[in-house]
Design an enzyme around this catalytic site. Sequence first.
Site, PDB file in Angstrom:
ATOM      1  CG  HIS A 196      -1.582   1.300   1.518  1.00  0.00           C
ATOM      2  ND1 HIS A 196      -2.580   1.817   0.719  1.00  0.00           N
ATOM      3  CD2 HIS A 196      -1.393   2.211   2.503  1.00  0.00           C
ATOM      4  CE1 HIS A 196      -2.971   2.988   1.207  1.00  0.00           C
ATOM      5  NE2 HIS A 196      -2.256   3.262   2.292  1.00  0.00           N
ATOM      6  CG  ASP A 239       7.020  19.341 -25.235  1.00  0.00           C
ATOM      7  OD1 ASP A 239       7.386  18.709 -24.239  1.00  0.00           O
ATOM      8  OD2 ASP A 239       6.141  18.934 -26.013  1.00  0.00           O
ATOM      9  CD1 TRP A 256       6.622   2.926   4.350  1.00  0.00           C
ATOM     10  CD2 TRP A 256       7.912   3.790   2.741  1.00  0.00           C
ATOM     11  NE1 TRP A 256       6.966   4.197   4.716  1.00  0.00           N
ATOM     12  CE2 TRP A 256       7.755   4.762   3.756  1.00  0.00           C
ATOM     13  CE3 TRP A 256       8.687   4.112   1.618  1.00  0.00           C
ATOM     14  CZ2 TRP A 256       8.347   6.028   3.687  1.00  0.00           C
ATOM     15  CZ3 TRP A 256       9.269   5.372   1.572  1.00  0.00           C
ATOM     16  CH2 TRP A 256       9.100   6.318   2.597  1.00  0.00           C
ATOM     17  CB  SER A 312      11.231   6.804 -13.539  1.00  0.00           C
ATOM     18  OG  SER A 312      10.115   7.640 -13.633  1.00  0.00           O
ATOM     19  CE1 TYR A 353       8.336  18.507   5.105  1.00  0.00           C
ATOM     20  CE2 TYR A 353      10.702  18.438   5.299  1.00  0.00           C
ATOM     21  CZ  TYR A 353       9.470  18.534   5.882  1.00  0.00           C
ATOM     22  OH  TYR A 353       9.364  18.668   7.228  1.00  0.00           O
ATOM     23  CB  SER A 367       0.537  28.901  -3.747  1.00  0.00           C
ATOM     24  OG  SER A 367       1.030  28.384  -2.534  1.00  0.00           O
ATOM     25  CG  HIS A 371      12.210  13.860  12.473  1.00  0.00           C
ATOM     26  ND1 HIS A 371      12.139  15.113  11.927  1.00  0.00           N
ATOM     27  CD2 HIS A 371      11.612  13.057  11.580  1.00  0.00           C
ATOM     28  CE1 HIS A 371      11.524  15.060  10.764  1.00  0.00           C
ATOM     29  NE2 HIS A 371      11.203  13.827  10.528  1.00  0.00           N
ATOM     30  CG  HIS A 372      11.668   9.694   9.929  1.00  0.00           C
ATOM     31  ND1 HIS A 372      10.350   9.599   9.544  1.00  0.00           N
ATOM     32  CD2 HIS A 372      12.151  10.818   9.355  1.00  0.00           C
ATOM     33  CE1 HIS A 372      10.049  10.620   8.766  1.00  0.00           C
ATOM     34  NE2 HIS A 372      11.121  11.380   8.634  1.00  0.00           N
ATOM     35  CB  THR A 386       5.184  24.605   7.872  1.00  0.00           C
ATOM     36  OG1 THR A 386       6.356  23.874   7.546  1.00  0.00           O
ATOM     37  CG2 THR A 386       3.980  23.878   7.336  1.00  0.00           C
TER      38      THR A 386
END
Lengths: 538, 295
Positions: free
Chosen positions: A79, A108, A144, A170, A258, A269, A303-304, A329
């Site tokens: 997922h 383009d 994941w 990619s 991010y 925005s 912090h993870h 933020t």
Amino acid sequence: MAHAATHDHHDDHHGAPKNFFTRWCMSTNHKDIGTLYLVFSLTMLFIGGSFAMVIRAELFKPGMQLVQPYFFNEMTTMHALVMIFGAIMPAFVGLGNWMIPLMIGAPDMALPRMNNLSFWILPFAFTLLLSTLFLPGGGPAGGWTMYPPLSLQGDSVAYVVFAVHLMGISSIMGAINIIATILNMRAPGMDLLKMPVFVWSWLITAFLLIAVMPVLAGAVTMLLTDKYFGTSFFNAAGGGDPVLFQHIFWFFGHPEVYIMILPAFGIISEIIPTFARKPIFGYKAMVFAIASIAFLSFIVWAHHMFAVGLPLGAEIFFMYATMLIAVPTGIKVFNWVSTMWGGSMTFETPMLFAIAFVILFTIGGFSGLMLALVPADFQYHDTYFVVAHFHYVLVTGALFAIIAASYYWLPKWTGRMYSETWGKIHFWNSVIWVNVLFFPQHFLGLAGMPRRIPDYNVAFANFNMISSIGGFLFGASQLIFLGVIVHAVWFSKKKATDRVWEGAKGLEWTVPSPAPFHTFDVPPVIHDEDLAHGHVDH
Amino acid sequence: MGQQQDIYFVPSKSYWPFVAAIVMFVTVFGAAHWLNAEPGEAGFGESLLGIGVLGILFMFFGWFRSVIRESLAGSYNSQVDRSFRMGMMWFIFSEVMFFGAFFGALFYARMYAVPWLGGEGHGVLTHQFLWSDYSAAWGASGGGGPGHVGGHFETVVPWGLPLLNTLILLSSSVTVTIAHHALKAGHRGKVLAFLGFTVLLGATFLYCQAHEYIEAYRELNLTLQSGVYGSTFFMLTGFHGMHVTLGTIMLAVIWLRVLRGHFNKEHHFGFEAVAWYWHFVDVVWLGLFMFVYIL
């Protein structure tokens, strides 16, 4: 001579080729490739969503209900991988492909053939990834984040690693293309500080992508060699350390977060000024806020990992660095609200989703601040509180922004208006059920329910059932979205005007609806009053 | 040759990107199959991998052929040239970050993981309970980590072949720069000589590197499996060697293109892109020589 040569290559100058393979598999057209990205992303949204439905069905009641634990773990892993790399990121690339050339007056993308390759890698990469579900040993089930040694179990490692390599190639090519387009293809007069915020957000996101996708490639390559070639990067017996993987992974992983939200900031925005009929409040502040968030994203990764056993100095550094992100933020949220302040607002579907984004993303931001506190995080770590947090920023944040963008630009893409009634029905269903789905998960997490488990204590039964009901209905609501799109693309009778929205400003609204196959063959003459931010005083 | 800035160039349709996506998929699918093959059922994965690699070579040949033809036909204006330059620069930046991941692993293992396993800092309990007889060290005396993974080994002495290789790569950077100046001055013979010299130096580097690997495996018992020292040593030098291989092939292709007169004084981005890449490979080597071999 240059003139003649240019036109030699416009063999498809007068419109899209008729042949299906020629048009879609050999394309050098940013609009067609953008459409491919968006269709692929929508497909992945439903595949990843169906995995989520399995998860919520299993968690509907305590006890083992429907699936085996291993399959449940496969579902949580897949997922996430499908939604992150298959749905959210390609959707933003698709939107960037479609809109960036239109917004900066370019004919383009800068490197159109590489653009096509960036897209076509993805269906193959996800074929490889999803095929692991049908392997004898099953697919990846270690989450994941692929933490070793858990993720090294099973035969799917090589398939997952190579799929991640392909997705990375990619993304890097897509990002290089976007940077080259923005820096090199702007129409004369489109100064950097006149560009729409969406273009700015993509320029910065593309930089993040080029900086961190190779790091992920390196991390998974080490997984591959640890599994198959006997290296000891993550093996303590050989002098390595499993925590090393977490450092490398999150050095990629936090900027990745991010990467999935900055283009959303850009979209919001664009939409809010249109429907508030006011220019964006603090254009430059918005741009610099995005840049500061991007910079900070490189120095907050640990912090993870607060609960993994870091030295105290590291925990304190990463805690304060993380809390700093609240400043830029906060500037963004403040400026969105200030843009609406005193505006003559109307509430078409894109605006509804944008306003919901501002409120609900902020909730996700606040729970993020709570998680940033080291002592508090010891309690919240790996609970449903984390699940609630990142779904608020990724579903009501990133996904809502993508949906808002789809409604906002759909008339420009198809030349037809979508059904406003059904759009609003979709919005209200989504916004109500998504909160029923994720809000109770805060309580579950605070009460101590761990994430990534198929069974739980009966004490958590009520909130899980509420969450599952919200999940099923939120999932079903997205079928309305599909219906609205199908209607707008093929059946709607209502023609869109060129400007589409009364308050819309920017070059993309100066071309016809639907946008012709080739736009801006000759650079447009730019009048500041046409631009969304051109009249802003610098 | 004045280029008109107000006319854009959009390239014609091409099937090469689609072919590229297919051959990349075939390659990695074959590789994954091969890695998971049980002993005795070998064959399918390797064949697929081989087909995929050949396909990639074919794809590069075809795609670049069409690009070179367009370039020679004068289709690319100065704007396209700038896009190509940006593309190459950002590609090299992505490569820098890729090597950064492995350098990061090296520094972390050496500065943190190994000392912690030896009981330093907050690793004291790990040390006490798991490997209390392990004394942390890097290189030969550290062995293959506390579990002696891969057995005892000796490290490569930096002042032999590695120093020679450093001198080779540094000289090759000089020769490729001389070739570039010669190209800008229009002396084709000099370009061919010095570019050819660069290719030879690249090939010599690779020969020495292969020799060093064989010696490491046969004489020193230093292998990919020699704990985290062996892992970082071979992965870093190995990926660098792959990049030198690629760079040498690219230089050889450019040499052939110079021979055929594809470049002139002003327009030779293909040459410059490969030169940038070569300098990048050179700089990575200096980092390797310093942090992998000497320190």
